[in-house]
Design a protein around this motif. Structure first.
Motif, PDB file in Angstrom:
ATOM      1  N   PRO A  19       0.743  -1.222  -0.156  1.00  0.00           N
ATOM      2  CA  PRO A  19      -0.223   0.008  -0.387  1.00  0.00           C
ATOM      3  C   PRO A  19       0.782   1.477   0.352  1.00  0.00           C
ATOM      4  O   PRO A  19       0.329   2.031  -0.233  1.00  0.00           O
ATOM      5  CB  PRO A  19      -0.398  -0.574   1.411  1.00  0.00           C
TER       6      PRO A  19
ATOM      7  N   ARG B 155       2.332   2.665  -3.543  1.00  0.00           N
ATOM      8  CA  ARG B 155       0.769   2.239  -4.699  1.00  0.00           C
ATOM      9  C   ARG B 155       0.700   3.577  -4.362  1.00  0.00           C
ATOM     10  O   ARG B 155       0.120   4.276  -4.857  1.00  0.00           O
ATOM     11  CB  ARG B 155      -0.150   1.287  -4.160  1.00  0.00           C
ATOM     12  N   ILE B 156       0.433   3.835  -3.014  1.00  0.00           N
ATOM     13  CA  ILE B 156       0.331   5.355  -2.822  1.00  0.00           C
ATOM     14  C   ILE B 156       0.227   6.035  -2.675  1.00  0.00           C
ATOM     15  O   ILE B 156       0.544   7.984  -3.371  1.00  0.00           O
ATOM     16  CB  ILE B 156      -0.427   5.845  -0.875  1.00  0.00           C
TER      17      ILE B 156
ATOM     18  N   VAL C 298       1.258   7.270  -6.416  1.00  0.00           N
ATOM     19  CA  VAL C 298       0.481   8.471  -6.258  1.00  0.00           C
ATOM     20  C   VAL C 298      -0.383  10.133  -5.718  1.00  0.00           C
ATOM     21  O   VAL C 298      -0.313  10.886  -6.749  1.00  0.00           O
ATOM     22  CB  VAL C 298      -1.608   8.050  -5.717  1.00  0.00           C
ATOM     23  N   LEU C 299       0.943  10.161  -4.881  1.00  0.00           N
ATOM     24  CA  LEU C 299       1.221  11.388  -4.626  1.00  0.00           C
ATOM     25  C   LEU C 299       1.952  11.842  -5.827  1.00  0.00           C
ATOM     26  O   LEU C 299       3.031  12.679  -6.081  1.00  0.00           O
ATOM     27  CB  LEU C 299       1.875  11.438  -2.945  1.00  0.00           C
TER      28      LEU C 299
ATOM     29  N   LEU D 234      -0.703   3.880 -12.101  1.00  0.00           N
ATOM     30  CA  LEU D 234      -0.620   5.034 -10.938  1.00  0.00           C
ATOM     31  C   LEU D 234      -0.596   6.325 -11.251  1.00  0.00           C
ATOM     32  O   LEU D 234      -1.325   6.779 -11.311  1.00  0.00           O
ATOM     33  CB  LEU D 234       0.193   3.886  -9.729  1.00  0.00           C
TER      34      LEU D 234
ATOM     35  N   CYS E  19      -3.625   8.918 -12.473  1.00  0.00           N
ATOM     36  CA  CYS E  19      -4.204  10.401 -11.556  1.00  0.00           C
ATOM     37  C   CYS E  19      -4.065  11.145 -12.096  1.00  0.00           C
ATOM     38  O   CYS E  19      -4.240  13.019 -11.289  1.00  0.00           O
ATOM     39  CB  CYS E  19      -3.023  10.254 -10.080  1.00  0.00           C
TER      40      CYS E  19
ATOM     41  N   GLY F 276      -5.186   9.245   0.684  1.00  0.00           N
ATOM     42  CA  GLY F 276      -4.149   8.715  -0.006  1.00  0.00           C
ATOM     43  C   GLY F 276      -3.827   8.612   2.133  1.00  0.00           C
ATOM     44  O   GLY F 276      -3.151   7.449   2.526  1.00  0.00           O
TER      45      GLY F 276
ATOM     46  N   LEU G 143      -5.746   5.981   4.031  1.00  0.00           N
ATOM     47  CA  LEU G 143      -5.188   5.139   3.612  1.00  0.00           C
ATOM     48  C   LEU G 143      -4.440   4.384   4.500  1.00  0.00           C
ATOM     49  O   LEU G 143      -3.815   3.176   4.851  1.00  0.00           O
ATOM     50  CB  LEU G 143      -5.461   4.861   2.213  1.00  0.00           C
ATOM     51  N   LEU G 144      -3.034   4.929   4.460  1.00  0.00           N
ATOM     52  CA  LEU G 144      -2.104   5.061   4.498  1.00  0.00           C
ATOM     53  C   LEU G 144      -2.213   4.605   6.489  1.00  0.00           C
ATOM     54  O   LEU G 144      -0.936   4.205   6.506  1.00  0.00           O
ATOM     55  CB  LEU G 144      -0.966   6.136   4.494  1.00  0.00           C
TER      56      LEU G 144
ATOM     57  N   TYR H 189      -3.277   1.400   7.528  1.00  0.00           N
ATOM     58  CA  TYR H 189      -1.971   0.134   6.723  1.00  0.00           C
ATOM     59  C   TYR H 189      -0.638   0.387   8.257  1.00  0.00           C
ATOM     60  O   TYR H 189       0.156  -0.717   8.894  1.00  0.00           O
ATOM     61  CB  TYR H 189      -1.287   0.239   5.928  1.00  0.00           C
TER      62      TYR H 189
ATOM     63  N   TYR I 198      -1.059  14.367   5.956  1.00  0.00           N
ATOM     64  CA  TYR I 198      -0.506  13.888   3.839  1.00  0.00           C
ATOM     65  C   TYR I 198      -1.786  14.937   3.244  1.00  0.00           C
ATOM     66  O   TYR I 198      -0.493  14.943   2.353  1.00  0.00           O
ATOM     67  CB  TYR I 198      -1.552  12.644   3.786  1.00  0.00           C
TER      68      TYR I 198
END
Length: 225
Positions: free
Chosen positions: A20, A23-24, A27-28, A154, A158, A190, A193-194, A197, A209
């Motif tokens: 994760p 992936r995130i 996207v950032l 990704l 985005c 994002g 979700l982080l 995790y 974030y």
């Protein structure tokens, strides 16, 4: 034995999956790239033609960044995996249990190595010696290539949520506000979700974030990015 033939292939397939954080983070990076362009729209132009050119430039930039990021990922995987193969070959070639244990100790994290005794390290290195020796054909696999494709997608995809408002709304100021709102929402998501995790507080992490993303975009624009 079939187990010996498939052991390293199975381990590589497991390690090639993007976690994760990976992936995130991709996207950032993509959001920062496209936001540096949409930020320039409000700062430098109000013409629809100029906006279209900037958005195409943002799209092209994210395509290029996605390709670079994917290729660098594959290069790093090959280098790290090559180092791992070299370490295992050194352990296989060692005839001294203590020497093999020291080789292993240097490769694992300090926290784990500090918890393991010399006997445990020697036992683990002895078990590694019994494994089939990996070959260079395990440096990169189709699973790694698929992970590289995911990184590209990704970063590339985005771009669209942030750019879509400029294609929907004729009012440039409204399009800019909606675009920024979408970007902030993605940054917040994002972080949310982080946080799950990592076991952090979701609301605080998501806001932090989002603010870090905004700060990075501001720095990118200020530095001419």
């Amino acid at each position: 034995m079939m187990h010996d033939q498939n052991f390293w292939s199975n381990r590589i397939k497991e390690s090639a999956v993007l976690n994760p954080v990976d992936r995130i983070a991709e996207v950032l990076f993509g959001l920062i790239m496209v936001l540096s362009f949409t930020g320039a729209i409000s700062a430098s132009t109000h013409a629809r033609e100029d906006v279209r050119e900037l958005l195409w430039a943002a799209l092209g930039c994210n395509v290029a960044w996605g390709l670079v990021d994917a290729i660098m990922y594959l290069m790093n995987v090959a280098i790290e995996r090559g180092h791992g193969i070299l370490v295992i070959k050194k352990i296989h070639a060692s005839n001294n249990p203590d020497e093999a244990g020291e080789i292993l100790k240097d490769e694992i994290t300090p926290t784990l190595s500090g918890l393991m005794t010399t006997v445990e390290l020697n036992e683990l290195s002895s078990r590694i010696k019994k494994l089939p020796e990996p070959s260079n054909k395990h440096l990169l696999t189709w699973v790694d290539l698929w992970a590289g494709v995911q990184i590209f997608l990704l970063v590339f995809l985005c771009t669209f949520p942030v750019a879509i408002p400029f294609g929907i709304f004729d009012n440039l100021e409204l399009a800019m506000r909606v675009s920024n709102g979408v970007a902030l929402l993605l940054l917040f998501a994002g972080g949310f979700l982080l946080a799950g995790y990592a076991g952090f507080r979701r609301g605080i992490t998501a806001v932090a974030y989002m603010l870090i993303g905004v700060l990075l975009v501001a720095l990118t624009i200020a530095l001419g990015g």
